[in-house]
Design an enzyme around this catalytic site. Structure first.
Site, mmCIF file in Angstrom:
data_model
loop_
_atom_site.group_PDB
_atom_site.id
_atom_site.type_symbol
_atom_site.label_atom_id
_atom_site.label_comp_id
_atom_site.label_asym_id
_atom_site.label_seq_id
_atom_site.Cartn_x
_atom_site.Cartn_y
_atom_site.Cartn_z
ATOM 1 N N CYS A 1 -12.707 -0.125 8.131
ATOM 2 C CA CYS A 1 -11.822 -0.515 7.016
ATOM 3 C C CYS A 1 -11.875 0.413 5.652
ATOM 4 O O CYS A 1 -13.252 1.011 5.642
ATOM 5 C CB CYS A 1 -12.357 -1.763 6.552
ATOM 6 N N SER A 2 -10.752 0.589 5.148
ATOM 7 C CA SER A 2 -10.860 1.481 3.935
ATOM 8 C C SER A 2 -11.622 0.672 2.851
ATOM 9 O O SER A 2 -11.718 -0.519 3.130
ATOM 10 C CB SER A 2 -9.421 1.810 3.566
ATOM 11 N N LYS B 1 -10.162 6.028 3.862
ATOM 12 C CA LYS B 1 -11.526 5.395 4.551
ATOM 13 C C LYS B 1 -12.810 5.911 3.460
ATOM 14 O O LYS B 1 -13.646 4.910 3.484
ATOM 15 C CB LYS B 1 -11.769 5.887 5.880
ATOM 16 N N HIS C 1 -8.975 3.356 -1.405
ATOM 17 C CA HIS C 1 -7.766 2.979 -1.232
ATOM 18 C C HIS C 1 -7.485 1.994 -2.370
ATOM 19 O O HIS C 1 -7.025 1.069 -2.273
ATOM 20 C CB HIS C 1 -7.610 2.267 0.077
ATOM 21 N N ILE D 1 -12.240 -0.778 -0.700
ATOM 22 C CA ILE D 1 -11.821 -1.646 -2.152
ATOM 23 C C ILE D 1 -12.167 -0.672 -3.310
ATOM 24 O O ILE D 1 -13.291 -0.266 -3.605
ATOM 25 C CB ILE D 1 -12.164 -2.951 -2.304
ATOM 26 N N CYS E 1 0.935 -1.160 -0.063
ATOM 27 C CA CYS E 1 0.086 -0.112 0.060
ATOM 28 C C CYS E 1 0.831 1.197 -0.087
ATOM 29 O O CYS E 1 0.258 2.234 -0.287
ATOM 30 C CB CYS E 1 -0.945 0.068 1.315
#
Ligand SMILES: [Zn+2]
Lengths: 132, 392
Positions: free
Chosen positions: B213-214, B335, B339, B216, B90
């Site tokens: 969670c960030s 977020k 991402h 997809i 990342c």
């Protein structure tokens, strides 16, 4: 003296299969590596000896995996944590035979050599876990 | 006023909308970002002026396509120049930016395009989870069923235990970043959420829930950097990079001395702060790597925005929200903006470029002079920190 087993992760898991938790000790600086490494990250020595390590330790942190990778879905939800062994080395793994509410940072856990199976092509290593 | 010496100057920047781009391939997505950067800077003649490319891209599994450095140079109309892909999970494009700075400072390339891209949403969540997990240690973490959210959950639990950080404080990061994202027309999710939404969402890896969670996301980003003395030839409003730091740590989380901070961030930040001659209290705004909400709290502490253990209180007091004393992730962060892993590092730089040229519209931080970006790879085995200054 018989030939010394190579200081590899593969060999670490082979020892586990035999019911032994083994670490390598650098013959030059004394640093203990768990898992073993072929090159000491402290002094760059390549000379080691195997030492047997106690599987008793205490839980440093844990989580419950609810969303699991495909391979582990049948086991979910399951607990994983990082355990600090009596000699100070830390090692991660699944925690079994304990209710979720009983998990506590600092609790005593012991490495269990019994394998927890999940199907896969590579690698053919035994999967240890921790139990109270 | 801080007058740190520029290392390199940003003359333009581009970013695709972050979101779900059905039917677009990685190379096509990147071309959108490159086109924006080219059109923002009419004096730039890309084929003549740009001498090298560094690209962050994590996964060839998504499209069965490796060798993406040259692929992207080709599709950005730059075939011929040296094109290098950097991979640090990342943190791939934070590292691409750092590599681009090396190239300019070495004197081998006066002008460099750095960027990143990831096309993810055409894959199932299970596939993406598997690909992302490859950024963590295989023989002791992945092999034992520890997922990527799981690693950050292990850190979050240790932090809660050591400092009393609460699940609510962690959730407040999501609420703040969604508010910021609601003001960013390029964000993946442009809607506000409540703390109840976060607290009511399902656990992914306790204490982290779905809303921690960030996203997809598909997306691409890039910036164009050059020697400071050449910048004004191309634009009246460059943004200067005045500090850069990159550091590494053990790939296994379990081998680290502490689980409540990232040594890589601390090392990279120290290098960047010293280079810039800037202290944390002089930072006016920051984009940090909120792959999981808890991580943002840890980054506040590692970057020196507050004392160790007080990150939860910092977000609770609203100090990192727009209008607070140090707004963090005005873009919406990973977020809410999303991402697309390889694109994230230079997307942070894109936000900094907009903010420090007064082009951030509804989310503009007034009078911002100095900004910071922090991009990490995996569970923190890589960190890249950059410090930016407005042109004076
Ligand atoms: Zn040694």
């Amino acid at each position: 003296m018989s030939t010394v087993e190579p200081f590899t992760i593969e060999q670490f898991y082979k020892f586990l299969q035999q019911g032994k938790l083994m670490a390598s000790k650098c013959q030059k600086c004394g640093k203990i590596h768990l898992p073993p490494r072929p090159l000491c990250d402290n002094c760059y020595s390549q000379q080691f000896s195997w030492i047997q390590v106690s599987g008793k330790g205490k839980l440093v942190t844990y989580t419950i995996i609810n969303v699991a990778p495909a391979q582990f879905q049948a086991l979910a939800p399951y607990a994983v944590g990082i355990v600090e062994l009596e000699n100070g080395q830390k090692i991660p793994g699944m925690i079994q035979d304990i209710a979720r509410e009983q998990l506590k940072i600092g609790m005593a856990l012991t490495l269990d050599f019994g394998t927890c199976s999940a199907p896969q092509q590579w690698p053919a290593w035994p999967r240890y876990c921790f139990k109270p | 006023m801080v007058n740190a010496k520029p290392l390199v100057s940003i003359i333009s920047a581009g970013m695709s909308k972050f979101g779900k781009h059905d039917g677009l391939l990685t190379r096509e997505l990147f071309a959108i970002a490159a086109a924006e950067a080219f059109s923002r800077c009419p004096k730039l003649q890309p084929k003549q002026d740009i001498k090298a490319m560094f690209i962050g891209h994590m996964g060839e599994a998504y499209e069965h396509q490796g060798h993406t450095g040259s692929t992207l140079a080709d599709w950005a109309g730059l075939a011929g120049i040296p094109a290098t892909r950097t991979e640090a999970a990342c943190g791939s494009s934070g590292v691409a930016l750092r590599s681009g700075i090396y190239a300019v400072l070495s004197g081998l390339a006066d002008m460099v395009i750095v960027g990143g891209v990831e096309k993810m949403t055409h894959r199932t969540t299970a596939e993406v989870t598997e690909y992302l997990a490859m950024a963590s240690d295989y023989p002791f973490e992945q092999f034992h069923g520890i997922t990527f959210p799981g690693l950050f959950a292990l850190m979050a639990n240790a932090h809660m235990h050591a400092y009393g950080t609460t699940e609510e404080q962690i959730g407040m990061v999501a609420v703040k970043n969604h508010y910021h994202g609601s003001l960013n027309p390029k964000a993946h999710m442009q809607k506000e959420i409540t703390l109840q939404n976060v607290m009511g969402s399902k656990y992914v890896a306790w204490p982290l829930k779905l809303y921690d969670c960030s996203l997809i996301t598909d997306g691409a980003s890039c910036i164009i950097i050059t020697k400071p003395e050449l910048a004004k030839k191309y634009t009246d409003q460059p943004v200067h990079i005045v500090g850069t730091g990159q550091a590494s740590d053990t790939i296994g989380l379990y081998e680290r001395k502490t689980l409540t901070s990232l040594q890589s961030t601390k090392l990279a930040a120290k290098t960047a702060y010293e280079m810039a001659g800037v202290t944390p209290d002089q930072i006016n705004l920051a984009e940090v790597h909120d792959c999981f909400t808890f991580a943002e709290i840890m980054h506040y502490e590692d970057l020196g925005f507050c004392k160790e253990g007080e990150g939860g209180k910092l977000v609770e007091r609203g100090e990192t929200r727009l209008g607070g004393h140090i707004p963090v992730n005005t873009s919406g962060g990973l977020k809410s903006k999303g991402h697309p892993v390889g694109a994230t590092g230079t997307a942070q730089a894109y936000e900094m470029y907009l903010q420090l040229t007064d082009q951030a519209e509804k989310r503009q931080v007034k009078d911002a002079q100095i900004g910071l970006t922090q991009n990490i790879g995996g569970s923190g085995a890589t960190a890249a920190v950059h410090i930016y200054r407005r042109d004076q």
